[in-house]
Design an enzyme around this catalytic site. Structure first.
Site, PDB file in Angstrom:
ATOM      1  CB  SER A   1      -0.884   0.045   1.256  1.00 25.53           C
ATOM      2  OG  SER A   1      -1.797  -1.016   1.270  1.00 25.53           O
TER       3      SER A   1
ATOM      4  CE1 TYR B   1      -7.692   5.282 -11.262  1.00 19.91           C
ATOM      5  CE2 TYR B   1      -8.279   7.592 -11.562  1.00 19.91           C
ATOM      6  CZ  TYR B   1      -7.784   6.578 -10.776  1.00 19.91           C
ATOM      7  OH  TYR B   1      -7.383   6.857  -9.489  1.00 19.91           O
TER       8      TYR B   1
ATOM      9  CE  LYS C   1      -7.897   8.564  -6.480  1.00 25.41           C
ATOM     10  NZ  LYS C   1      -7.820   8.391  -5.012  1.00 25.41           N
TER      11      LYS C   1
ATOM     12  CE  LYS D   1       1.134  -6.420 -10.525  1.00 25.00           C
ATOM     13  NZ  LYS D   1       0.471  -7.071  -9.396  1.00 25.00           N
ATOM     14  CB  THR D   2      -1.376  -0.865  -4.548  1.00 28.75           C
ATOM     15  OG1 THR D   2      -2.386  -0.193  -5.313  1.00 28.75           O
ATOM     16  CG2 THR D   2      -0.182   0.045  -4.359  1.00 28.75           C
TER      17      THR D   2
HETATM   18  P1  NAP Z   1      -4.429  -0.157  -1.487  1.00 29.39           P
HETATM   19  O1  NAP Z   1      -3.196  -0.666  -0.865  1.00 29.39           O
HETATM   20  O2  NAP Z   1      -5.399  -1.162  -1.997  1.00 29.39           O
HETATM   21  O3  NAP Z   1      -5.138   0.876  -0.485  1.00 29.39           O
HETATM   22  C1  NAP Z   1      -6.477   1.320  -0.654  1.00 29.39           C
HETATM   23  C2  NAP Z   1      -7.081   1.333   0.723  1.00 29.39           C
HETATM   24  O4  NAP Z   1      -8.436   1.869   0.714  1.00 29.39           O
HETATM   25  C3  NAP Z   1      -7.189  -0.068   1.302  1.00 29.39           C
HETATM   26  O5  NAP Z   1      -6.610  -0.090   2.588  1.00 29.39           O
HETATM   27  C4  NAP Z   1      -8.687  -0.291   1.321  1.00 29.39           C
HETATM   28  O6  NAP Z   1      -9.134  -1.248   2.231  1.00 29.39           O
HETATM   29  C5  NAP Z   1      -9.142   1.098   1.682  1.00 29.39           C
HETATM   30  N1  NAP Z   1     -10.600   1.175   1.618  1.00 29.39           N
HETATM   31  C6  NAP Z   1     -11.428   0.853   0.594  1.00 29.39           C
HETATM   32  N2  NAP Z   1     -12.709   0.969   0.988  1.00 29.39           N
HETATM   33  C7  NAP Z   1     -12.679   1.378   2.295  1.00 29.39           C
HETATM   34  C8  NAP Z   1     -13.685   1.673   3.263  1.00 29.39           C
HETATM   35  N3  NAP Z   1     -15.007   1.591   2.984  1.00 29.39           N
HETATM   36  N4  NAP Z   1     -13.301   2.080   4.510  1.00 29.39           N
HETATM   37  C9  NAP Z   1     -11.990   2.183   4.822  1.00 29.39           C
HETATM   38  N5  NAP Z   1     -10.992   1.911   3.948  1.00 29.39           N
HETATM   39  C10 NAP Z   1     -11.340   1.512   2.701  1.00 29.39           C
HETATM   40  O7  NAP Z   1      -4.084   0.769  -2.766  1.00 29.39           O
HETATM   41  P2  NAP Z   1      -3.210   2.093  -2.950  1.00 29.39           P
HETATM   42  O8  NAP Z   1      -2.874   2.106  -4.393  1.00 29.39           O
HETATM   43  O9  NAP Z   1      -2.137   2.179  -1.930  1.00 29.39           O
HETATM   44  O10 NAP Z   1      -4.291   3.231  -2.712  1.00 29.39           O
HETATM   45  C11 NAP Z   1      -4.130   4.303  -1.801  1.00 29.39           C
HETATM   46  C12 NAP Z   1      -4.585   5.606  -2.437  1.00 29.39           C
HETATM   47  O11 NAP Z   1      -3.656   5.964  -3.459  1.00 29.39           O
HETATM   48  C13 NAP Z   1      -5.954   5.539  -3.122  1.00 29.39           C
HETATM   49  O12 NAP Z   1      -6.638   6.747  -2.900  1.00 29.39           O
HETATM   50  C14 NAP Z   1      -5.585   5.419  -4.589  1.00 29.39           C
HETATM   51  O13 NAP Z   1      -6.598   5.863  -5.453  1.00 29.39           O
HETATM   52  C15 NAP Z   1      -4.373   6.331  -4.610  1.00 29.39           C
HETATM   53  N6  NAP Z   1      -3.527   6.214  -5.795  1.00 29.39           N
HETATM   54  C16 NAP Z   1      -3.026   5.004  -6.167  1.00 29.39           C
HETATM   55  C17 NAP Z   1      -2.214   4.921  -7.290  1.00 29.39           C
HETATM   56  C18 NAP Z   1      -1.654   3.587  -7.740  1.00 29.39           C
HETATM   57  O14 NAP Z   1      -1.244   3.476  -8.883  1.00 29.39           O
HETATM   58  N7  NAP Z   1      -1.595   2.581  -6.867  1.00 29.39           N
HETATM   59  C19 NAP Z   1      -1.897   6.072  -8.038  1.00 29.39           C
HETATM   60  C20 NAP Z   1      -2.404   7.292  -7.615  1.00 29.39           C
HETATM   61  C21 NAP Z   1      -3.224   7.357  -6.493  1.00 29.39           C
HETATM   62  P3  NAP Z   1      -9.753  -2.632   1.563  1.00 29.39           P
HETATM   63  O15 NAP Z   1      -8.597  -3.340   0.939  1.00 29.39           O
HETATM   64  O16 NAP Z   1     -10.363  -3.349   2.688  1.00 29.39           O
HETATM   65  O17 NAP Z   1     -10.784  -2.250   0.540  1.00 29.39           O
END
Ligand code: NAP
Length: 263
Positions: free
Chosen positions: A19, A155, A162, A192-193
């Site tokens: 994450s 997306y 967003k 990649k998450t």
């Molecule tokens: P991640 O590890 O899957 O984290 C997303 C988190 O959101 C998870 O802990 C997830 O929990 C939580 N979540 C979803 N629904 C929820 C709820 N109802 N209540 C509380 N928590 C909830 O993925 P990540 O990529 O690190 O994402 C973190 C942020 O970065 C997000 O806003 C994402 O859009 C942003 N972002 C990601 C990227 C990328 O390429 N990875 C790029 C730009 C921005 P669950 O697993 O239980 O659903």
């Protein structure tokens, strides 16, 4: 002495060690911050608790951000444990998998509401809950993506969410600025998450990105962690309402074709 020695804050959105929130947590902990962790629900506790305990967290609480009562309980507990906090990280987003494939025009009403609730309204709700715990000011950070500004394949509804998230950052920053509370977003390049793997074609997108981004590479959790440190620290104490790109320069491009292919 670390930059965050004596500072306390909450991290929402660690699902596992990949994450983005975990990258930010590690960077903060290395600078001496005291961190509390909130996770979405019981299914995640098995993964999040050992990570949080490895940083000696005194606060490890479930909170489904779609439930007001969960948010109320999570912040009451934070107040009990820490009294006040200095920063909050919001790294939460969700859309149904079927909305991240196919056409945006086919987005369901229910899918639209869910994506906006979890990915946008949660920032508003968490910020409001954090405000009384920041009597001496503070810094709030969320994560966004360039799909808010430009159309990115698959997306879809998350791009619209967003865009609303980034607008919310500006409105929240204006509301809370007089109290010395700053609100900013990092627009991260693709990493990649768990959530990212829900976007159809993500692996190929990562490959393309590393070939055309000005720095000719993908970004890492560590890259995001370093900029998060800056935004959450006093080094950024006159920066609020901003979206800061940590994307190896991808967003400056007008034509996403490697120069080599044109010569
Ligand atoms: P991640 O590890 O899957 O984290 C997303 C988190 O959101 C998870 O802990 C997830 O929990 C939580 N979540 C979803 N629904 C929820 C709820 N109802 N209540 C509380 N928590 C909830 O993925 P990540 O990529 O690190 O994402 C973190 C942020 O970065 C997000 O806003 C994402 O859009 C942003 N972002 C990601 C990227 C990328 O390429 N990875 C790029 C730009 C921005 P669950 O697993 O239980 O659903």
């Amino acid at each position: 002495m670390g930059l965050f020695e004596g500072k306390k804050g909450l991290i929402f959105g660690v699902a596992n060690k990949y994450s983005i929130a975990w990258g930010i947590a590690q960077a903060l902990a290395a600078e001496g911050a005291e961190l509390g962790f909130s996770y979405a629900g019981p299914a995640l506790e098995r993964r999040v608790r050992p990570l949080a305990e490895s940083l000696n967290a005194r606060y490890i609480e479930p909170c489904d951000v779609t439930r007001d009562e969960d948010i109320e309980r999570a912040f009451a507990k934070a107040q009990e444990v820490y009294g006040t906090i200095d920063f909050l990280v919001h790294a939460i987003a969700f859309a149904k998998r079927e909305e991240l494939d196919g056409r945006f025009v086919d987005t369901s009403r229910d899918g639209f509401h869910l994506a906006m609730d979890v990915s946008v309204y949660s920032l508003v709700a968490l910020t409001r809950a954090a405000e009384p715990l920041m009597p001496n000011g503070g810094s709030i950070l969320t994560l966004t993506y360039y799909g808010s500004e430009k159309v990115m394949p698959h997306y879809n509804v998350m791009g619209v969410a967003k865009a609303a998230l980034e607008a919310s950052v500006r409105y929240l920053a204006a509301d809370l600025g007089p109290k010395g509370i700053r609100v900013n977003a990092i627009s991260a390049g693709p990493i990649k998450t768990l959530s990212a793997s829900g976007v159809a074609g993500f692996r190929r997108m990562l490959h393309h990105f590393s070939k055309v981004a000005p720095l000719r590479r993908n970004v890492t959790q560590e890259d995001i962690g370093k900029t998060a440190l800056w935004l959450l620290s006093d080094w950024a104490n006159a920066v609020t309402g901003e979206v800061i790109y940590v994307d190896a320069g991808y967003n400056i491009l007008g034509l996403t074709v490697p120069l080599e292919e044109l010569s």
